[in-house]
Design a protein around this motif. Structure first.
Motif, mmCIF file in Angstrom:
data_model
loop_
_atom_site.group_PDB
_atom_site.id
_atom_site.type_symbol
_atom_site.label_atom_id
_atom_site.label_comp_id
_atom_site.label_asym_id
_atom_site.label_seq_id
_atom_site.Cartn_x
_atom_site.Cartn_y
_atom_site.Cartn_z
ATOM 1 N N LEU A 48 1.037 -11.176 -4.232
ATOM 2 C CA LEU A 48 1.408 -11.557 -5.599
ATOM 3 C C LEU A 48 1.655 -10.331 -6.468
ATOM 4 O O LEU A 48 2.581 -10.312 -7.281
ATOM 5 C CB LEU A 48 0.317 -12.435 -6.202
ATOM 6 N N SER A 49 0.825 -9.313 -6.312
ATOM 7 C CA SER A 49 1.011 -8.083 -7.087
ATOM 8 C C SER A 49 2.332 -7.419 -6.740
ATOM 9 O O SER A 49 3.076 -6.975 -7.628
ATOM 10 C CB SER A 49 -0.150 -7.118 -6.832
ATOM 11 N N LEU A 50 2.638 -7.327 -5.449
ATOM 12 C CA LEU A 50 3.906 -6.748 -5.030
ATOM 13 C C LEU A 50 5.084 -7.533 -5.591
ATOM 14 O O LEU A 50 6.069 -6.954 -6.067
ATOM 15 C CB LEU A 50 3.974 -6.695 -3.500
ATOM 16 N N ASP A 51 4.992 -8.861 -5.544
ATOM 17 C CA ASP A 51 6.078 -9.704 -6.054
ATOM 18 C C ASP A 51 6.272 -9.517 -7.553
ATOM 19 O O ASP A 51 7.405 -9.459 -8.051
ATOM 20 C CB ASP A 51 5.807 -11.180 -5.746
ATOM 21 N N ARG A 52 5.171 -9.422 -8.295
ATOM 22 C CA ARG A 52 5.280 -9.236 -9.745
ATOM 23 C C ARG A 52 5.968 -7.914 -10.075
ATOM 24 O O ARG A 52 6.843 -7.848 -10.930
ATOM 25 C CB ARG A 52 3.896 -9.284 -10.403
ATOM 26 N N GLY A 53 5.544 -6.862 -9.392
ATOM 27 C CA GLY A 53 6.145 -5.564 -9.657
ATOM 28 C C GLY A 53 7.627 -5.551 -9.334
ATOM 29 O O GLY A 53 8.441 -5.007 -10.100
ATOM 30 N N MET A 54 7.999 -6.135 -8.197
ATOM 31 C CA MET A 54 9.408 -6.203 -7.813
ATOM 32 C C MET A 54 10.207 -6.999 -8.834
ATOM 33 O O MET A 54 11.267 -6.578 -9.309
ATOM 34 C CB MET A 54 9.535 -6.838 -6.430
ATOM 35 N N SER A 269 -10.184 9.945 -3.109
ATOM 36 C CA SER A 269 -9.106 9.247 -2.421
ATOM 37 C C SER A 269 -8.254 8.423 -3.373
ATOM 38 O O SER A 269 -8.683 8.027 -4.460
ATOM 39 C CB SER A 269 -9.686 8.317 -1.354
ATOM 40 N N ASP A 270 -7.024 8.161 -2.950
ATOM 41 C CA ASP A 270 -6.173 7.182 -3.614
ATOM 42 C C ASP A 270 -5.451 6.375 -2.535
ATOM 43 O O ASP A 270 -5.393 6.782 -1.362
ATOM 44 C CB ASP A 270 -5.184 7.840 -4.574
ATOM 45 N N ALA A 271 -4.896 5.237 -2.925
ATOM 46 C CA ALA A 271 -4.346 4.304 -1.942
ATOM 47 C C ALA A 271 -3.018 4.767 -1.367
ATOM 48 O O ALA A 271 -2.708 4.457 -0.208
ATOM 49 C CB ALA A 271 -4.196 2.914 -2.561
ATOM 50 N N TYR A 272 -2.212 5.494 -2.164
ATOM 51 C CA TYR A 272 -0.943 5.971 -1.596
ATOM 52 C C TYR A 272 -1.222 6.922 -0.437
ATOM 53 O O TYR A 272 -0.744 6.731 0.688
ATOM 54 C CB TYR A 272 -0.075 6.666 -2.641
ATOM 55 N N ALA A 273 -1.977 7.977 -0.696
ATOM 56 C CA ALA A 273 -2.235 8.979 0.332
ATOM 57 C C ALA A 273 -3.005 8.389 1.502
ATOM 58 O O ALA A 273 -2.701 8.669 2.666
ATOM 59 C CB ALA A 273 -3.003 10.153 -0.270
ATOM 60 N N THR A 274 -4.006 7.561 1.218
ATOM 61 C CA THR A 274 -4.826 6.992 2.288
ATOM 62 C C THR A 274 -3.995 6.084 3.182
ATOM 63 O O THR A 274 -4.045 6.179 4.419
ATOM 64 C CB THR A 274 -6.015 6.225 1.695
ATOM 65 N N GLY A 275 -3.214 5.206 2.569
ATOM 66 C CA GLY A 275 -2.376 4.311 3.370
ATOM 67 C C GLY A 275 -1.335 5.075 4.163
ATOM 68 O O GLY A 275 -1.105 4.789 5.347
ATOM 69 N N PHE A 276 -0.703 6.053 3.537
ATOM 70 C CA PHE A 276 0.349 6.807 4.193
ATOM 71 C C PHE A 276 -0.178 7.610 5.379
ATOM 72 O O PHE A 276 0.423 7.612 6.461
ATOM 73 C CB PHE A 276 1.022 7.727 3.178
ATOM 74 N N VAL A 277 -1.311 8.287 5.199
ATOM 75 C CA VAL A 277 -1.858 9.097 6.290
ATOM 76 C C VAL A 277 -2.349 8.204 7.423
ATOM 77 O O VAL A 277 -2.137 8.516 8.609
ATOM 78 C CB VAL A 277 -2.984 10.015 5.782
ATOM 79 N N ILE A 278 -2.999 7.113 7.099
ATOM 80 C CA ILE A 278 -3.443 6.201 8.155
ATOM 81 C C ILE A 278 -2.248 5.724 8.974
ATOM 82 O O ILE A 278 -2.296 5.670 10.215
ATOM 83 C CB ILE A 278 -4.228 5.013 7.568
ATOM 84 N N HIS A 279 -1.169 5.384 8.288
ATOM 85 C CA HIS A 279 0.029 4.954 9.010
ATOM 86 C C HIS A 279 0.542 6.049 9.942
ATOM 87 O O HIS A 279 0.863 5.798 11.109
ATOM 88 C CB HIS A 279 1.128 4.567 8.031
ATOM 89 N N ALA A 280 0.641 7.290 9.433
ATOM 90 C CA ALA A 280 1.149 8.391 10.251
ATOM 91 C C ALA A 280 0.259 8.635 11.467
ATOM 92 O O ALA A 280 0.751 8.869 12.578
ATOM 93 C CB ALA A 280 1.262 9.657 9.405
ATOM 94 N N LEU A 281 -1.047 8.570 11.271
ATOM 95 C CA LEU A 281 -1.966 8.787 12.391
ATOM 96 C C LEU A 281 -1.933 7.626 13.378
ATOM 97 O O LEU A 281 -2.047 7.843 14.591
ATOM 98 C CB LEU A 281 -3.387 9.016 11.857
ATOM 99 N N ARG A 282 -1.784 6.424 12.883
ATOM 100 C CA ARG A 282 -1.634 5.287 13.797
ATOM 101 C C ARG A 282 -0.379 5.446 14.626
ATOM 102 O O ARG A 282 -0.393 5.211 15.841
ATOM 103 C CB ARG A 282 -1.586 3.977 13.007
ATOM 104 N N ALA A 327 1.575 2.597 -4.063
ATOM 105 C CA ALA A 327 0.241 2.670 -3.461
ATOM 106 C C ALA A 327 -0.182 1.319 -2.904
ATOM 107 O O ALA A 327 -0.784 1.239 -1.821
ATOM 108 C CB ALA A 327 -0.768 3.150 -4.497
ATOM 109 N N THR A 328 0.126 0.252 -3.619
ATOM 110 C CA THR A 328 -0.213 -1.086 -3.146
ATOM 111 C C THR A 328 0.525 -1.392 -1.851
ATOM 112 O O THR A 328 -0.042 -1.956 -0.907
ATOM 113 C CB THR A 328 0.126 -2.124 -4.233
ATOM 114 N N ALA A 329 1.793 -1.012 -1.797
ATOM 115 C CA ALA A 329 2.557 -1.237 -0.571
ATOM 116 C C ALA A 329 1.962 -0.473 0.604
ATOM 117 O O ALA A 329 1.801 -1.017 1.706
ATOM 118 C CB ALA A 329 4.010 -0.816 -0.791
#
Length: 344
Positions: A48-54, A269-282, A327-329
């Motif tokens: 819902l948050s993503l949809d509202r922002g878009m 920590s913040d969600a942009y960096a945390t999500g992005f790095v986790i993705h890269a490491l995965r 960051a939410t994405a």
């Protein structure tokens, strides 16, 4: 793990410098640092948050902007089984490719990279063939590649931690990950050879750029060798914040216009960096239950706000904090890649 470049089946990229907006534009409710934390992680609230922002962005801007709604196209398909995705975003992508570009041309150099990224992600997420609109966007994108292999960065976006280096990697990912073996078409093969040459001549400007190189190298041979990948992984692990995740301030040290930043081991920590790095490491081969990732996953699960977003303050001084949208994405992308979002 799904073999798709956005953990879809998925920097990413973020521009902090295009077009100043009012303090409360493009978020509902406005993003603020004092918004309470949610009692528990909710994938539906994130959708819902993503949809509202878009939706709010597109009411005033018929465009895809990296800092506002580009990452929406990467993350939102992951939540379709939780809440069906509105068609407005795909409608806009089609409008840009099939109407605006032929009639009026591109608005900024990286526009076909951004739009192609969202279209490729959607095609992959839905397991479908390469749509004609996606192919048109990709062909337009290839037509804007320079002979040295790079893509020109957007003028008028000085306060950005994604620039030419990262934008070229995003274009490379579009080519490599498009359905129907697009990468083996004649134009795509030429583009990839130029891209490989480009990265032999251009070092990563920051740890964020290196993380993106790590991610892209899992899809494109010849971008980074095993020694380079190992060094990047060790650097990213060393930059972990004391609360378990990663901080964007530590990832972008060395980036143009952020020369004032220094690495700070106490930066939270913040969600942009945390999500992005986790993705890269995965993508680089880390298991979802790897003990080096789990603190970051737990941080994401406990830092969603009551609106469904993850809050990250703007790095460019804007009061609307549009970095929270991206960051939410990225929080959604990381949590999905680690099995934290229930499957249908």
């Amino acid at each position: 793990m799904k073999p798709l470049f956005f953990s879809l089946g998925l920097l990413a990229f973020l521009v902090q410098g295009a077009g100043a907006q009012t303090a409360q534009s493009y978020q509902d409710p406005p993003a603020t640092a004092d918004e309470p934390m949610a009692a528990a992680f909710s994938a539906r609230a994130a959708a819902l948050s993503l949809d509202r922002g878009m939706d709010l962005w597109q009411q005033e801007n018929r465009c895809i902007q990296c800092h506002a709604n580009m990452h929406y196209g990467l993350a939102r398909p992951l939540l379709n089984h939780v809440l069906p995705q509105p068609t407005a975003y795909d409608d806009l992508l089609r409008e840009l490719v099939e109407q605006r570009w032929p009639e009026k041309g591109l608005r900024y150099p990286m526009e076909p990279v951004v739009v192609s990224m969202a279209l490729v992600a959607e095609d992959n997420a839905h397991g479908r063939k390469l749509r004609s609109v996606t192919r048109k966007a990709l062909v337009t994108m290839l037509g804007t590649q320079r002979r040295d292999g790079g893509w020109t960065w957007n003028p008028g976006a000085p306060k950005a931690f994604i620039r030419e280096y990262e934008g070229t990697l995003l274009a490379a990912l579009n080519v490599a990950c498009a359905p129907d073996d697009f990468r083996n078409t004649a134009g795509a093969r030429v583009a990839l050879e130029r891209i490989r040459a480009y990265f032999t001549q251009h070092p990563a400007p920051s740890a964020h750029g290196e993380a993106m190189l790590l991610w892209a190298s899992t899809h494109i041979e010849g971008l980074a060798d095993d020694q380079q990948r190992s060094a990047i992984i060790q650097k990213l692990l060393a930059l972990r914040s004391p609360d378990g995740g990663w901080a964007i301030g530590n990832l972008i040290v060395g980036t143009q216009t952020f020369e004032h930043l220094q690495t700070d081991s106490k930066r939270l920590s913040d969600a942009y960096a945390t999500g992005f790095v986790i993705h890269a490491l995965r993508r680089s081969g880390f298991a979802a239950d790897d003990a080096r990732l789990r603190p970051g996953v737990q941080w994401l699960k406990t830092h969603q706000r009551t609106s469904g977003r993850w809050f990250v303050p703007s790095l460019s001084g804007r009061r609307n904090h549009l970095l929270s949208n991206s960051a939410t994405a990225w929080a959604v992308i990381a949590l999905e890649s680690c099995g934290e979002i229930p499957k249908p």
